[in-house]
Design an enzyme around this catalytic site. Structure first.
Site: not given
Length: 824
Positions: A462, A464
Site C-alpha cells: 500500500c 510500504e
C-alpha cells in the site's frame, strides 16, 4: 447513466462522451476483452506439486525442502502462453485465476473451500475434480502442520482472546488481528536487476563456489550452510527449467499456427525464453521477460501478502530501453505495448484469500504490484527519465487496476514530470499514489540503512518501502483496533458486540472520572494494554515463522542472504534491517471522540458523561441533538490545534511503547496508519462512538479524517497530518492519506496546476503518502444502482485502486461517504 456538471476523463469514457482509443492497442484489448470481469477460478497445481515434494523430503532443512518443492512444481505444472501475448509465464490456467498455499492455511480448506463460489466478497470458481484432489490429496497432508494451526495452538489464552473469535481461529476478533496466518511474508521486491544483469547461471555458479569453499569439518557449515547452498543451486535450476519449458511450448505453438505474424512472434518468444533468465538480458524485450519470469516464479515460491512488487522499473529497465531506442531496434510504442502485455497478464493473477479474515481485509480482488517511478538515484540526483513518463502515459491511455503506479516525489522533482503526474491524477482512476522522499529517505537512513540504499528504495504494498538487498524482515504485522480501547473505556473493559466478555481492562464507571486527565489516563491504559498484547502476539509470530516458511528464490537474489548463507525467513540476518510494524486502526475516530469528551464534558460542561453514554447506548436514536453537538466538536483534519494536539499525543505515547518493544524484541518496531480495507470490518464490531459515529459504521481510514469531519479543505487535512506527527521520534512509518476531490475543482489546465501545488505543499510538509479520488458522488451512487453500466469504474480504495463494482456495498458506501472537497 449519471449526469454531472463536470466529469473526470474516466467518467467521460464511462458515459461515452470520450471514446477509448484502442488504436495501437488491439493486442492487449483482445486479451483484456476475453478475461475482464469474469469470475476467477482456483488453480490447484502449485499446491498439488508443492505438497507432493514436501511429503517426500521430511526431515531435511526447510530451505532445501522448499527448493526441491519449487523444482517439482517447475517441472510438472502446466505451462501456458496466453493467445496474442508477447510474454510467457503464468502460474495458472488461462483466464483470471488464483493459486493455493496449503502450508499457510490448509486447515481452512474443509470449512471454507465449498463456499468460495458463493461468498459475497471476491468469489472464486473451483472445478469439482480439483476440489476432490484438494480434499483427498492435499489438505490431509497439511493437517496439523500448517502455520496457522501452530500459532493458534501456542498463543496464550489472554492473547487468543483478543486475536480470534472461535477456538479454531477461523475468524478474527477484529481487536488485535494477526495477519501472518494468511500470508507467508509481507510484501516483497526481488532484486530484478541482479537477475537481468547476471542471469541465473552466474548466480548459481556463485552458490557452487561458496559450497566448494565450505569447511566440512565444521558443524555449522555441514548442517546449515551446505543445505542452504544446495537449495540455492536447485532453485536456480528450477526457474531455468520453467523458462525452458515455455520456450519449448512457444516453438510447438509456432509450428501449429498458420498465421505468419503470430508464428514469428512465438519463435522470437522461444528465443528469448531460452536466453533469459539463464543468461544476462541483452535488450529491452529480454529484460522485461526476465523480470516477468522472476515475478511470477516468486508467486510460486510464497504468498507475499498479494504483493510481489515491480520495483523501480524506470531505473533498471532504462539502460536496455535507451540502448534499443538509440540502435533503432525498439520504438517507444513497442516498449509500451510490451509493458501493457505484462499489465494485462498481471491482471489475470488474482490473490486468493482462503482465510476469512484475509478476505475481509483485501476486498475487491485486491493486489497491488507497485511500479515505482521517479525519485532519486543512489547518488541523490533526480532519477526521472523517458521511461518515467512512458509509465504515466500508459496509465492514462490504458486504464486498468493493474499495475499499481507509485511515484516518488522529492523537492527537486521536475515541473514537467509533476505536470504529467497531475494529468494522470486528473484522469480519475486513483493513480498514481505518491511517496515522499523528503520523509522516507532520511528516516530509513536514521534507522540504520546506508544512505545510498535509502535513496534507492522501491515502493511495495500500500505505502510500504523496500530496499531489496537490505530489508530482511518478512514477518506478518498486526492490525490493532484502537476504537475498541475507546469503547472498553466507556464500558469497563467490554465491547457491546461481544456481550459481557472482559476483553480489556476494568477501568471502572466512566461517569466517576472527575477530570480530563483521569479520563485520558484511563484511555491510555486501555490503549497500551492492546499494544502490549499485540507485541506479545508478534513476538510469538516471529519465533514460529522460520519453522514453517522458506524463500530460496528470494534468498538467492538477496546479497545478505548469500553473504551469510541464511534463508530470508531466518530470525536474524546480520547486516539486515528489521522494520517490524503494527497498524493503527481508527486514528481519527479515536482522536475526534477524545476531543469531543474533553471539550464538551470536562471543559465546557455542556454535556455530562451520563448523557453521552445514554446517547451512545441508544445509537443516538432520540438523542440527535447530542449527536450533532458531538459531531461539531473539534475534529482532526481541519488544522484545528485542539484536535491535532490530541492526535499528536496519541501518536507520541504509541511510539513510546513501540520503542520499548523494539528494545525488548531486538528489532525496530514502527507504528503505521495503513488499513487496506480493515477499517470496514473493524467498524462493524464497534458501537456508537463519542464523535457521533453510529454503531457498525466504518472507522476512519489511515491518517485521513473521519468521514464528513474535514470541513476546511484538503490543505487543512495536510496540515492536521503535519501537526499530528512526531518528527523527533523514529518509531514512525507510513501514513496512508486519502483525499477525495470533485472533478470540477481540478478540471483543465488550472486544475492541473492546483494538483501540482498541493503535491508540492505535501512534499514540503514531509508527509509520507498521498493519493486522490477524483470522482463525482453521483457517479458512485449511479454505479451502485446500475453496476453493469459502470463495470469499468475504477476508484482508489486504500493503497490500491479497484473496480468499484467488485466491492461489497459496505466498502462502496465507505468510499461514497468520504468527504468530497469541492475547492482547493
Amino acid at each position: 447513466m449519471s449526469q454531472c456538471c463536470c466529469l473526470s476523463p474516466q467518467e467521460e469514457r464511462l458515459q461515452g462522451t470520450k471514446k477509448v482509443n484502442r488504436q495501437g492497442r488491439e493486442r492487449v484489448y483482445k486479451i483484456l476483452d476475453r478475461i475482464q470481469f469474469t469470475v476467477p477460478h482456483v488453480d490447484i497445481e502449485r499446491a498439488r506439486y508443492f505438497t507432493e515434494s514436501m511429503r517426500q523430503t521430511e526431515g531435511e532443512l526447510l530451505t532445501l525442502r522448499w527448493a526441491k518443492a519449487l523444482k517439482n512444481v517447475a517441472e510438472k505444472m502446466t505451462v501456458y502462453i496466453t493467445p496474442d501475448q508477447l510474454l510467457a509465464g503464468r502460474v495458472g490456467q488461462l483466464g483470471r485465476y488464483g493459486i493455493l498455499y496449503p502450508e499457510i492455511d490448509g486447515d481452512f480448506y474443509i470449512e471454507v473451500m465449498k463456499d468460495l463460489p458463493n461468498r459475497e466478497k471476491s468469489p472464486f470458481q473451483i472445478d469439482p475434480t480439483d476440489m476432490q484432489i484438494l480434499m483427498e490429496e492435499i489438505a490431509p497432508y497439511w493437517e496439523g502442520k500448517t502455520y496457522h494451526e501452530h500459532l493458534n495452538k501456542v498463543l496464550p489464552a489472554e492473547i487468543r482472546g483478543v486475536t480470534y473469535h472461535d477456538e479454531r481461529g477461523l475468524k478474527s476478533k477484529f481487536v488485535v488481528s494477526e495477519t501472518s496466518s494468511y500470508r507467508s511474508a509481507l510484501q516483497w521486491v526481488p532484486d530484478y536487476e541482479k537477475a537481468m544483469k547476471r542471469g541465473f547461471i552466474d548466480i548459481q555458479n556463485e552458490a557452487k563456489a561458496k559450497l566448494a569453499g565450505l569447511d566440512l569439518t565444521n558443524s555449522v557449515d555441514i548442517w546449515e550452510k551446505k543445505p542452504f547452498l544446495e537449495a540455492m543451486i536447485i532453485v536456480c535450476d528450477a526457474i531455468m527449467i520453467w523458462a525452458k519449458r515455455h520456450a519449448q511450448l512457444a516453438r510447438d505453438t509456432a509450428a501449429a499456427t498458420s498465421d505468419p505474424v503470430r508464428k514469428q512472434e512465438l519463435l522470437r518468444m522461444a528465443d528469448i525464453c531460452e536466453h533469459v533468465p539463464a543468461y544476462p538480458a541483452r535488450n529491452f524485450r529480454e529484460a522485461v521477460q526476465c523480470q516477468w519470469f522472476v515475478q511470477m516464479f516468486s508467486r510460486i515460491e510464497q504468498k507475499a501478502s498479494a504483493i510481489i512488487s515491480n520495483g523501480r522499473m524506470d531505473q533498471y529497465l532504462y539502460p536496455y530501453y535507451k540502448k534499443d531506442i538509440e540502435e533503432g531496434t525498439l520504438t517507444s510504442e513497442e516498449a509500451k505495448e510490451l509493458l501493457e502485455c505484462m499489465w494485462v497478464d498481471m491482471a489475470q493473477f488474482i490473490d486468493l484469500y482462503i482465510n476469512p479474515t484475509g478476505n475481509e481485509f483485501q476486498e475487491g480482488y485486491a493486489h497491488w504490484e507497485a511500479v515505482t517511478v521517479g525519485g532519486q538515484t543512489p547518488e541523490g540526483e533526480d532519477a526521472t527519465n523517458e521511461l518515467s513518463y512512458l509509465f504515466l502515459e500508459s496509465k492514462r491511455e490504458f486504464p486498468m487496476t493493474y499495475p499499481d503506479l507509485a511515484v516518488r516525489i522529492h523537492s527537486r522533482t521536475p515541473d514537467r514530470f509533476l505536470y504529467e503526474i497531475a494529468l494522470t491524477v486528473q484522469d480519475g482512476s486513483g493513480f498514481p499514489k505518491l511517496i515522499n522522499d523528503e520523509e522516507v529517505v532520511p528516516l530509513n537512513a536514521i534507522k540504520g540503512c546506508p544512505i545510498n540504499e535509502a535513496l534507492d528504495y522501491a515502493i511495495s504494498g500500500c505505502t510500504e518501502t523496500r530496499m531489496p538487498n537490505r530489508d530482511t524482515y518478512t514477518s506478518g504485522c498486526v492490525y490493532i483496533n484502537f476504537a475498541t480501547a475507546l469503547e472498553m473505556l466507556m464500558n469497563n473493559g467490554r465491547l457491546h458486540y461481544y456481550g459481557d466478555e472482559l476483553i480489556g481492562l476494568e477501568t471502572g464507571d466512566p461517569t466517576r472520572f472527575q477530570t480530563w486527565e483521569e479520563f485520558y489516563e484511563a484511555y491510555k491504559a486501555q490503549h497500551i494494554n492492546l499494544l502490549q498484547k499485540a507485541f506479545q502476539q508478534q513476538h510469538i509470530v516471529d519465533r514460529l515463522r522460520p519453522q514453517h516458511f522458506a524463500a530460496p528464490l528470494s534468498s538467492v537474489l538477496h546479497n545478505l542472504c548469500m553473504k551469510n548463507m541464511q534463508d530470508l525467513h531466518s530470525e536474524k540476518i546480520e547486516g539486515g534491517v528489521d522494520y517490524s510494524y503494527f497498524e493503527f486502526l481508527g486514528y481519527a475516530t479515536v482522536v475526534d471522540s477524545l476531543a469531543a469528551i474533553k471539550k464538551l464534558v470536562f471543559e465546557e460542561k455542556r454535556l455530562t458523561m451520563r448523557e453521552v453514554l445514554d446517547a451512545m447506548n441508544a445509537n443516538f436514536v432520540g438523542y440527535e441533538p447530542i449527536q450533532e453537538m458531538l459531531k461539531n466538536a473539534p475534529c482532526y483534519g481541519n488544522n484545528d490545534p485542539y484536535a491535532d494536539s490530541i492526535a499528536k499525543d496519541v501518536d507520541r505515547f504509541t511510539q513510546v511503547e513501540a520503542e520499548k518493544s523494539s528494545r525488548d524484541r531486538g528489532i525496530h518496531v514502527d507504528v503505521r496508519y495503513v488499513p487496506i480495507t480493515s477499517h470496514v470490518p473493524f467498524g462493524k464490531i464497534i458501537a456508537a462512538t463519542p464523535n457521533g459515529r453510529v454503531a457498525g459504521f466504518p472507522l476512519a481510514d489511515g491518517s485521513s479524517a473521519s468521514h464528513g469531519a474535514d470541513h476546511n479543505g484538503p490543505t487543512a487535512v495536510l496540515l492536521s497530518n503535519y501537526h499530528s506527527k512526531n518528527y523527533g521520534m523514529i518509531n514512525r512509518a507510513s501514513r496512508l492519506l486519502n483525499i477525495k476531490l470533485s472533478p470540477k475543482c481540478v478540471a483543465g489546465e488550472q486544475g492541473a496546476k492546483k494538483i501540482m501545488s498541493i503535491i508540492r505543499t505535501w512534499c514540503d510538509l514531509k508527509l509520507w503518502h498521498l493519493q486522490f479520488n477524483i470522482v463525482n458522488r453521483d457517479t458512485l451512487l449511479a454505479a451502485q444502482k446500475d453496476p453493469n453500466s459502470y463495470r469499468n469504474l475504477i476508484v482508489r480504495v486504500a493503497g490500491y485502486s479497484a473496480y468499484f463494482c467488485d466491492m461489497s456495498p459496505d466498502l462502496q458506501n465507505d468510499i461514497i461517504d468520504r468527504t468530497e472537497h469541492a475547492d482547493l
